[in-house]
Write an enzyme that holds these catalytic residues in place. Structure first.
Site, PDB file in Angstrom:
ATOM      1  N   GLU A 291       0.832  -1.212   0.000  1.00 21.31           N
ATOM      2  CA  GLU A 291       0.000   0.000   0.000  1.00 21.31           C
ATOM      3  C   GLU A 291       0.862   1.256   0.000  1.00 21.31           C
ATOM      4  O   GLU A 291       0.453   2.286  -0.499  1.00 21.31           O
ATOM      5  CB  GLU A 291      -0.931   0.027   1.224  1.00 21.31           C
ATOM      6  CG  GLU A 291      -2.240  -0.689   0.982  1.00 21.31           C
ATOM      7  CD  GLU A 291      -3.319  -0.382   2.020  1.00 21.31           C
ATOM      8  OE1 GLU A 291      -3.020   0.177   3.088  1.00 21.31           O
ATOM      9  OE2 GLU A 291      -4.475  -0.742   1.743  1.00 21.31           O
ATOM     10  N   HIS A 320       8.669 -26.294  -0.372  1.00 18.93           N
ATOM     11  CA  HIS A 320       7.999 -27.382  -1.079  1.00 18.93           C
ATOM     12  C   HIS A 320       6.818 -26.854  -1.893  1.00 18.93           C
ATOM     13  O   HIS A 320       5.941 -27.613  -2.270  1.00 18.93           O
ATOM     14  CB  HIS A 320       7.538 -28.437  -0.075  1.00 18.93           C
ATOM     15  CG  HIS A 320       8.691 -29.028   0.679  1.00 18.93           C
ATOM     16  ND1 HIS A 320       9.320 -30.195   0.295  1.00 18.93           N
ATOM     17  CD2 HIS A 320       9.370 -28.576   1.760  1.00 18.93           C
ATOM     18  CE1 HIS A 320      10.321 -30.439   1.135  1.00 18.93           C
ATOM     19  NE2 HIS A 320      10.370 -29.475   2.034  1.00 18.93           N
ATOM     20  N   LYS A 434     -13.828   1.273  -2.992  1.00 22.48           N
ATOM     21  CA  LYS A 434     -14.673   1.596  -1.825  1.00 22.48           C
ATOM     22  C   LYS A 434     -15.944   2.302  -2.280  1.00 22.48           C
ATOM     23  O   LYS A 434     -17.045   1.974  -1.844  1.00 22.48           O
ATOM     24  CB  LYS A 434     -13.921   2.554  -0.882  1.00 22.48           C
ATOM     25  CG  LYS A 434     -13.041   1.868   0.119  1.00 22.48           C
ATOM     26  CD  LYS A 434     -12.594   2.882   1.167  1.00 22.48           C
ATOM     27  CE  LYS A 434     -11.371   2.399   1.888  1.00 22.48           C
ATOM     28  NZ  LYS A 434     -10.720   3.408   2.701  1.00 22.48           N
TER      29      LYS A 434
END
Ligand code: PA5
Length: 454
Positions: A291, A320, A434
Site C-alpha cells: 500500500e 515445497h 470503496k
C-alpha cells in the site's frame, strides 16, 4: 540486548551471482540513502510521520485498562481490517504461545482468547459468533477512519448480538474502540454511548499503527510485553538515528530492494521467515510495502510505474511450494530470509532404529538445527542459481526484537518512499473500489456510480 542483524553478502555480485549489487552501485546510492533518511527525520513526528513518535509514547493508559479488566473476559474479539488487523495478528502470532485459544484459563493466566475478524464472510462471522460466550467477551472495534464499511458492519452485528445477550445498558461494558481522536462515525458513537476509547493519532495510518493502541491494546489485554515492544522499537529508532548509509538497517533494507528493482527489474520482494512465530510479520509487511509503494504518480504528479510486489513465503513449508519458482523461474525476485538466532524450545530428533537406517543423518540433531540448516541451504542453493537474497536475523523472538524488527521495516518503507519520490502514506488506488461498494450497497450520493457498474 543483542540487536537484529542484516547480512547482504548474498546480494552482492560475484561468484555465481552475476546480476548482483556492486560496490560502485552501492556507493552511488549512498548519498541518496542519506538524503532519504534525512528527509524522513526532518518530517518525523509531523503529518503522516506521527508514527515515528510511537516508540517514545507512554503506554500507561492502555496497560492500566488491561490490568483493570484482567480476568473479566474469556475472549477478546478484534474487529478491524487492513492496518487495523494485520498488526494485532502479527503480534499475536509472534508473541503469544502457539495454540493460545486452546490453552486453559490458568495457562493463559486468565487473559482472554483472541479472535480477529478482518473479513465480512457471513459463514466465518456466524461461526465465530456462535463460539463466543458474549457475556464474557470484550470486542475491540478498531478503525482509524471510523467509517470503514467492513468494520462498521461487524460493529453493527456485534452490537445487536450484545444487546440481545447482555441487554442494551450493558453493551458498553463489552466494547472498546480504537479510532481517530476527533473524526469518524466510531468516535461519534463512542461519544454518545460512553464506550471506552483509545486514540489513534491523526497522523498514524493503519499500516504504520502497530505500535499504537491498534496493536498495543490487544497486546496488553492478552498479556504481551508492551513495554518490551516499545523499548525494542526505541532501540531501533536510536540505531537508525545514529547510523548512515549502508550501515543503517532501514536504509540497507530499502537500498537492496530499490537497487534490485531499478537496476535488475527484480520487482518482487519475497519475505520468507524461518520461524512460525514470525509468519504473520511477513503478512503485515506485505501490506506495509504494497500500500505504501504501489503508486501511479510521483510527488510531482508525474506518471511512475512504482511498486515492488511483496510476497509472503514461509520456510520451510514454502520450499515445497514456491522454491522451484524462486530458483528457476523468472529472475525477478529479491528474497529476504528472516531467521532467528535462538529458538525458545530445543527438540531433539531421536536416532532411528535399524529399520530406518536411511534417516540416521537426522538423529541427534535438533529441530531448530534442521530449520536453520534449511534456511542456510536454501540461501546457498539460490545463490548457485544466481538468485540474490538478504538475511535478517533476530536474536530470538521476544517483544523487544519484534518491536525493533517492525519499526525497522516501517522506517525502511518510508526511506523507500523517498527513493522512489512517492507519497508512501496515501492509498488513492483503493478509493474507487470503496466508492463502488458504497454505490452497490445503496449509499446516498453514489447513485450515478451505481448505474455505471456492470
Ligand atoms: O493502512 C491503511 O491505511 C489501510 O489498510 C487501513 O488500515 C484500512 O483500510 C482500514 O482502515 P480503518 O482503520 O480506517 O478502518
Amino acid at each position: 540486548m543483542d540487536r537484529l542483524s542484516l547480512d547482504l553478502a548474498r546480494c552482492m555480485a560475484g561468484g555465481t551471482i552475476a546480476r548482483g549489487l556492486t560496490p560502485e552501485m552501492m556507493e552511488a546510492l549512498r548519498p541518496r540513502l542519506d538524503e532519504a533518511l534525512a528527509a524522513v527525520h526532518a518530517a518525523a513526528g509531523t503529518g503522516w510521520l506521527e508514527w515515528t513518535e510511537l516508540p517514545a509514547k507512554d503506554p500507561g493508559a492502555l496497560v492500566s485498562y488491561a490490568a483493570a479488566n484482567h480476568g473479566r473476559y474469556d475472549a477478546l474479539m478484534v474487529i478491524g481490517i487492513g492496518g487495523s488487523a494485520l498488526g494485532p495478528i502479527a503480534l499475536a502470532t509472534a508473541l503469544l504461545p502457539f495454540y493460545w485459544n486452546e490453552l486453559s484459563p490458568t495457562r493463559r493466566r486468565h487473559m482472554p482468547r483472541l479472535y480477529v475478524l478482518d473479513n465480512v464472510d457471513p459463514d466465518e462471522t456466524v461461526a465465530l459468533l456462535d463460539r463466543l460466550d458474549l457475556e464474557r467477551t470484550l470486542v475491540n472495534v478498531i478503525s482509524k477512519s471510523g467509517t470503514t464499511g467492513e468494520s462498521m458492519a461487524g460493529y453493527l452485528i456485534i452490537k445487536q448480538r450484545l444487546e440481545a445477550v447482555v441487554g442494551p445498558r450493558a453493551v458498553k461494558e463489552h466494547l472498546v474502540f480504537t479510532t481517530d481522536p476527533a473524526g469518524g462515525t466510531l468516535r461519534q458513537i463512542g461519544n454518545e454511548t460512553g464506550v471506552p476509547m483509545f486514540d489513534l493519532g491523526p497522523g498514524i495510518g493503519g499500516r504504520f499503527s502497530v505500535l499504537s493502541p491498534v496493536g498495543l491494546l490487544p497486546a496488553a489485554l492478552t498479556g504481551m510485553d508492551v513495554s518490551g515492544l516499545l523499548a525494542g522499537a526505541a532501540d531501533m529508532a536510536s540505531w537508525i538515528e545514529e547510523s548512515a548509509g549502508w550501515d543503517n538497517p532501514a536504509c540497507a533494507f530499502a537500498g537492496v530492494q530499490y537497487l534490485n528493482d531499478v537496476e535488475f527489474r527484480r520487482r518482487i520482494s519475497v519475505m520468507m521467515p524461518y520461524s512460525a512465530h514470525l509468519r504473520d510479520i511477513a503478512d503485515w509487511y506485505r501490506q506495509l510495502w504494497a500500500e505504501s509503494l504501489g503508486k501511479s504518480v510521483d510527488r510531482k504528479g508525474r506518471p511512475i510505474d512504482c511498486g515492488p510486489t511483496p510476497v509472503k513465503s514461509l520456510g520451510v513449508t514454502d520450499q515445497h511450494s514456491q522454491l522451484q519458482l524462486y530458483a528457476e523461474g523468472p529472475d525477478d525476485k529479491i528474497i529476504t530470509f528472516l531467521g532467528v538466532g535462538e529458538f525458545a524450545q530445543t527438540l531433539q530428533i531421536p536416532a532411528p532404529g535399524p529399520e530406518a537406517e536411511a534417516l540416521s543423518y537426522l538423529g541427534g540433531h535438533t529441530l531448530g538445527g534442521l530449520l536453520w540448516a534449511e534456511q542456510r541451504a536454501t540461501a546457498w542453493a539460490l545463490a548457485q542459481k544466481g538468485r540474490p537474497s538478504l538475511t535478517i536475523t533476530v536474536p530470538k523472538v521476544e517483544a523487544r526484537s519484534v518491536g525493533a524488527l517492525m519499526y525497522m521495516l516501517e522506517m525502511a518503507t518510508a526511506v523507500a518512499g523517498e527513493l522512489y519520490d512517492i507519497d508512501a502514506f496515501d492509498q488513492p488506488g483503493v478509493e474507487l473500489s470503496k466508492k463502488a461498494t458504497y454505490a452497490l450497497m445503496g449509499r446516498a450520493g453514489y447513485e450515478d456510480l451505481a448505474g455505471r457498474i456492470r
